[in-house]
Design a protein around this motif. Structure first.
Motif, PDB file in Angstrom:
ATOM      1  N   SER A 199       0.678  -1.117  -0.076  1.00  0.00           N
ATOM      2  CA  SER A 199      -0.148   0.043   0.030  1.00  0.00           C
ATOM      3  C   SER A 199       1.044   1.248  -0.146  1.00  0.00           C
ATOM      4  N   ALA A 200       0.489   2.434  -0.534  1.00  0.00           N
ATOM      5  CA  ALA A 200       1.240   3.538  -0.655  1.00  0.00           C
ATOM      6  C   ALA A 200       1.234   4.050   0.981  1.00  0.00           C
ATOM      7  N   GLN A 201       2.420   4.633   1.126  1.00  0.00           N
ATOM      8  CA  GLN A 201       2.935   4.852   2.443  1.00  0.00           C
ATOM      9  C   GLN A 201       2.740   6.447   2.587  1.00  0.00           C
ATOM     10  N   PRO A 202       2.189   7.013   3.763  1.00  0.00           N
ATOM     11  CA  PRO A 202       2.069   8.458   3.701  1.00  0.00           C
ATOM     12  C   PRO A 202       3.572   9.038   3.705  1.00  0.00           C
ATOM     13  N   GLY A 203       3.952  10.271   3.024  1.00  0.00           N
ATOM     14  CA  GLY A 203       5.133  10.758   2.929  1.00  0.00           C
ATOM     15  C   GLY A 203       6.282  10.156   2.219  1.00  0.00           C
ATOM     16  N   PHE A 204       6.082   9.049   1.330  1.00  0.00           N
ATOM     17  CA  PHE A 204       6.730   8.513   0.784  1.00  0.00           C
ATOM     18  C   PHE A 204       6.824   8.956  -0.932  1.00  0.00           C
ATOM     19  N   GLU A 205       7.473   8.298  -1.696  1.00  0.00           N
ATOM     20  CA  GLU A 205       7.496   8.692  -3.171  1.00  0.00           C
ATOM     21  C   GLU A 205       6.248   8.630  -3.910  1.00  0.00           C
ATOM     22  N   TYR A 206       5.219   7.636  -3.541  1.00  0.00           N
ATOM     23  CA  TYR A 206       3.979   7.773  -4.356  1.00  0.00           C
ATOM     24  C   TYR A 206       3.138   8.931  -3.736  1.00  0.00           C
ATOM     25  N   GLU A 207       3.116   9.297  -2.858  1.00  0.00           N
ATOM     26  CA  GLU A 207       2.289  10.718  -2.227  1.00  0.00           C
ATOM     27  C   GLU A 207       2.886  11.824  -2.536  1.00  0.00           C
ATOM     28  N   ARG A 208       4.303  12.115  -2.459  1.00  0.00           N
ATOM     29  CA  ARG A 208       5.046  12.987  -2.823  1.00  0.00           C
ATOM     30  C   ARG A 208       5.365  13.179  -4.314  1.00  0.00           C
ATOM     31  N   PHE A 209       5.503  12.358  -4.967  1.00  0.00           N
ATOM     32  CA  PHE A 209       6.156  12.488  -6.390  1.00  0.00           C
ATOM     33  C   PHE A 209       5.192  11.668  -7.628  1.00  0.00           C
ATOM     34  N   ILE A 210       4.949  10.334  -7.313  1.00  0.00           N
ATOM     35  CA  ILE A 210       4.173   9.817  -8.385  1.00  0.00           C
ATOM     36  C   ILE A 210       2.680  10.390  -8.704  1.00  0.00           C
ATOM     37  N   ARG A 211       2.035  10.398  -7.559  1.00  0.00           N
ATOM     38  CA  ARG A 211       0.767  10.561  -7.800  1.00  0.00           C
ATOM     39  C   ARG A 211       0.444  12.052  -8.227  1.00  0.00           C
ATOM     40  N   PRO A 212       1.097  12.950  -7.510  1.00  0.00           N
ATOM     41  CA  PRO A 212       0.865  14.449  -8.209  1.00  0.00           C
ATOM     42  C   PRO A 212       0.992  14.401  -9.603  1.00  0.00           C
ATOM     43  N   SER A 213       1.877  13.914  -9.987  1.00  0.00           N
ATOM     44  CA  SER A 213       2.257  13.907 -11.636  1.00  0.00           C
ATOM     45  C   SER A 213       1.180  13.477 -12.460  1.00  0.00           C
ATOM     46  N   GLY A 214       0.581  12.529 -12.010  1.00  0.00           N
ATOM     47  CA  GLY A 214      -0.399  11.609 -12.866  1.00  0.00           C
ATOM     48  C   GLY A 214       0.125  10.640 -13.768  1.00  0.00           C
ATOM     49  N   SER A 215       1.411  10.524 -13.442  1.00  0.00           N
ATOM     50  CA  SER A 215       2.209   9.424 -14.245  1.00  0.00           C
ATOM     51  C   SER A 215       2.138   8.177 -13.359  1.00  0.00           C
ATOM     52  N   VAL A 216       2.111   7.093 -14.006  1.00  0.00           N
ATOM     53  CA  VAL A 216       2.269   5.581 -13.350  1.00  0.00           C
ATOM     54  C   VAL A 216       3.252   4.858 -13.891  1.00  0.00           C
ATOM     55  N   PRO A 217       4.156   4.187 -13.430  1.00  0.00           N
ATOM     56  CA  PRO A 217       4.902   3.041 -13.853  1.00  0.00           C
ATOM     57  C   PRO A 217       4.410   1.979 -14.749  1.00  0.00           C
ATOM     58  N   HIS A 218       4.909   1.534 -15.451  1.00  0.00           N
ATOM     59  CA  HIS A 218       4.173   0.596 -16.927  1.00  0.00           C
ATOM     60  C   HIS A 218       3.846  -0.627 -16.053  1.00  0.00           C
ATOM     61  N   LEU A 219       4.763  -1.134 -15.025  1.00  0.00           N
ATOM     62  CA  LEU A 219       4.309  -2.313 -14.052  1.00  0.00           C
ATOM     63  C   LEU A 219       4.878  -2.347 -12.712  1.00  0.00           C
ATOM     64  N   VAL A 220       4.044  -2.422 -11.826  1.00  0.00           N
ATOM     65  CA  VAL A 220       4.419  -2.414 -10.260  1.00  0.00           C
ATOM     66  C   VAL A 220       4.276  -3.843  -9.805  1.00  0.00           C
ATOM     67  N   THR A 221       5.532  -4.291  -9.376  1.00  0.00           N
ATOM     68  CA  THR A 221       5.802  -5.550  -8.681  1.00  0.00           C
ATOM     69  C   THR A 221       6.106  -5.362  -7.318  1.00  0.00           C
ATOM     70  N   VAL A 222       5.329  -6.009  -6.152  1.00  0.00           N
ATOM     71  CA  VAL A 222       5.770  -5.825  -4.893  1.00  0.00           C
ATOM     72  C   VAL A 222       6.799  -7.227  -4.591  1.00  0.00           C
ATOM     73  N   VAL A 223       7.859  -6.591  -3.951  1.00  0.00           N
ATOM     74  CA  VAL A 223       8.926  -7.554  -3.583  1.00  0.00           C
ATOM     75  C   VAL A 223       9.124  -6.996  -1.812  1.00  0.00           C
ATOM     76  N   GLU A 224       8.663  -7.890  -1.015  1.00  0.00           N
ATOM     77  CA  GLU A 224       8.632  -7.304   0.434  1.00  0.00           C
ATOM     78  C   GLU A 224       9.694  -7.174   1.040  1.00  0.00           C
ATOM     79  N   VAL A 225      10.846  -7.688   0.570  1.00  0.00           N
ATOM     80  CA  VAL A 225      12.348  -7.658   1.078  1.00  0.00           C
ATOM     81  C   VAL A 225      13.166  -6.845   0.355  1.00  0.00           C
ATOM     82  N   THR A 226      13.464  -5.523   1.005  1.00  0.00           N
ATOM     83  CA  THR A 226      14.368  -4.628   0.085  1.00  0.00           C
ATOM     84  C   THR A 226      15.582  -5.090  -0.348  1.00  0.00           C
ATOM     85  N   ASP A 227      16.341  -5.906   0.554  1.00  0.00           N
ATOM     86  CA  ASP A 227      17.438  -6.364  -0.054  1.00  0.00           C
ATOM     87  C   ASP A 227      17.374  -7.219  -1.389  1.00  0.00           C
TER      88      ASP A 227
END
Length: 297
Positions: A199-227
């Protein structure tokens, strides 16, 4: 109090096991004895805690609040006994510590050396589960201090600022975006984007950068481990916006490239989270202070 500690232990065991038979095995008593204990608890409270669904037990709405409380107080009591024994034997305070969102510990050995010199009476115990469920772990007492990114306002939790960081785009070394001074959100429209959060986390890139632009990535994949995200990016599978500090080892080893996000950057603050109930001179609060001193020093 109408219930004894054995009743609270029973609630936790049934909640985790799902059946009387399994819960009785966990508690080391017979199923018949546990059934009598459950009946006794329900008589004392004046209502049903569980309803039967075949062989399984399902909490009633009133029983759910009781089992949630049991899941918090039993581990807290067990940890209190353990900490007491540690202090009585060694005069050492054990502080359970975790890092939220990122599995990054490149800084930890150096920090531990500082802690050994300045706080010899504090022993750190790393809790890996705090990475995925930091607030829940903090609230139920599984962890005492969480180093967390972003600005969090949560009832019952104190947030102590530790250091300032930056969100950056992480790419493969030869990726076409690696040569840019900074990216716009539209640059992600043709990219496979990897994220560790469902889910989109408040204060992170989706809320502050991606959503305001109206642009979205071609494909979003969830990988729960940052490593794992960093390893996939290094192998050429996608891009991601992550903490610069958290991927510092990969940058240093030249496994990935990082690019500024937006013309004005995306700043990211890190804080030490502790329970408000922690006394002012507790080991958890002293650790939080040392974290801020170490990162800002």
């Amino acid at each position: 109090m109408r219930l004894d500690i054995r009743h609270w232990e029973m609630l936790k065991a049934i909640n985790e096991s799902g059946t009387l038979r399994q819960a009785a095995h966990v508690l080391g008593i017979t199923q018949s004895a546990l059934s009598h204990r459950l009946g006794e608890a329900e008589r004392r409270l004046g209502g049903l805690l569980f309803e039967r669904e075949g062989r399984k037990l399902k909490e009633t709405s009133a029983g759910r609040a009781m089992t949630q409380t049991a899941n918090q107080i039993i581990p807290a009591l067990q940890r209190a006994e353990f900490d007491f024994q540690q202090k009585a034997d060694n005069q050492v305070s054990v502080v359970r510590f975790g890092v939220a969102a990122y599995s990054c510990y490149h800084w930890l050995p150096s920090f531990l050396k500082t802690m050994t010199k300045k706080e010899p009476g504090i022993q750190l115990e790393l809790v890996a589960s705090a990475t995925q469920n930091p607030l829940k772990n903090l609230q139920d007492g599984t962890v005492d201090v969480v180093l967390a990114p972003g600005h969090l306002i949560v009832p019952g939790i104190d947030s102590i600022p530790v250091f300032q960081d930056e969100l950056v785009l992480v790419t493969h070394l030869t990726h076409k975006l690696a040569a840019k001074a900074f990216i716009q959100a539209s640059d992600l429209e043709s990219e496979q984007y990897l994220t560790y959060s469902k889910s989109a986390q408040p204060g992170f890139e989706y809320e502050r950068f991606i959503r305001p632009s109206g642009s979205v990535p071609h494909l979003v994949t969830v990988v729960e481990v940052t490593d794992a995200i960093v390893e996939l990016i290094a192998a050429g599978f996608g891009v991601s916006i992550l903490s610069r500090w958290a991927v510092q080892s990969a940058i240093k080893n030249k496994n990935v490239s990082v690019i500024q996000v937006g013309k004005d950057k995306l700043d990211l603050g890190w804080s030490a989270l502790v329970r408000k109930s922690e006394p002012s001179e507790s080991a958890a609060r002293r650790l939080s202070t040392r974290l801020a001193e170490w990162f800002q020093g």
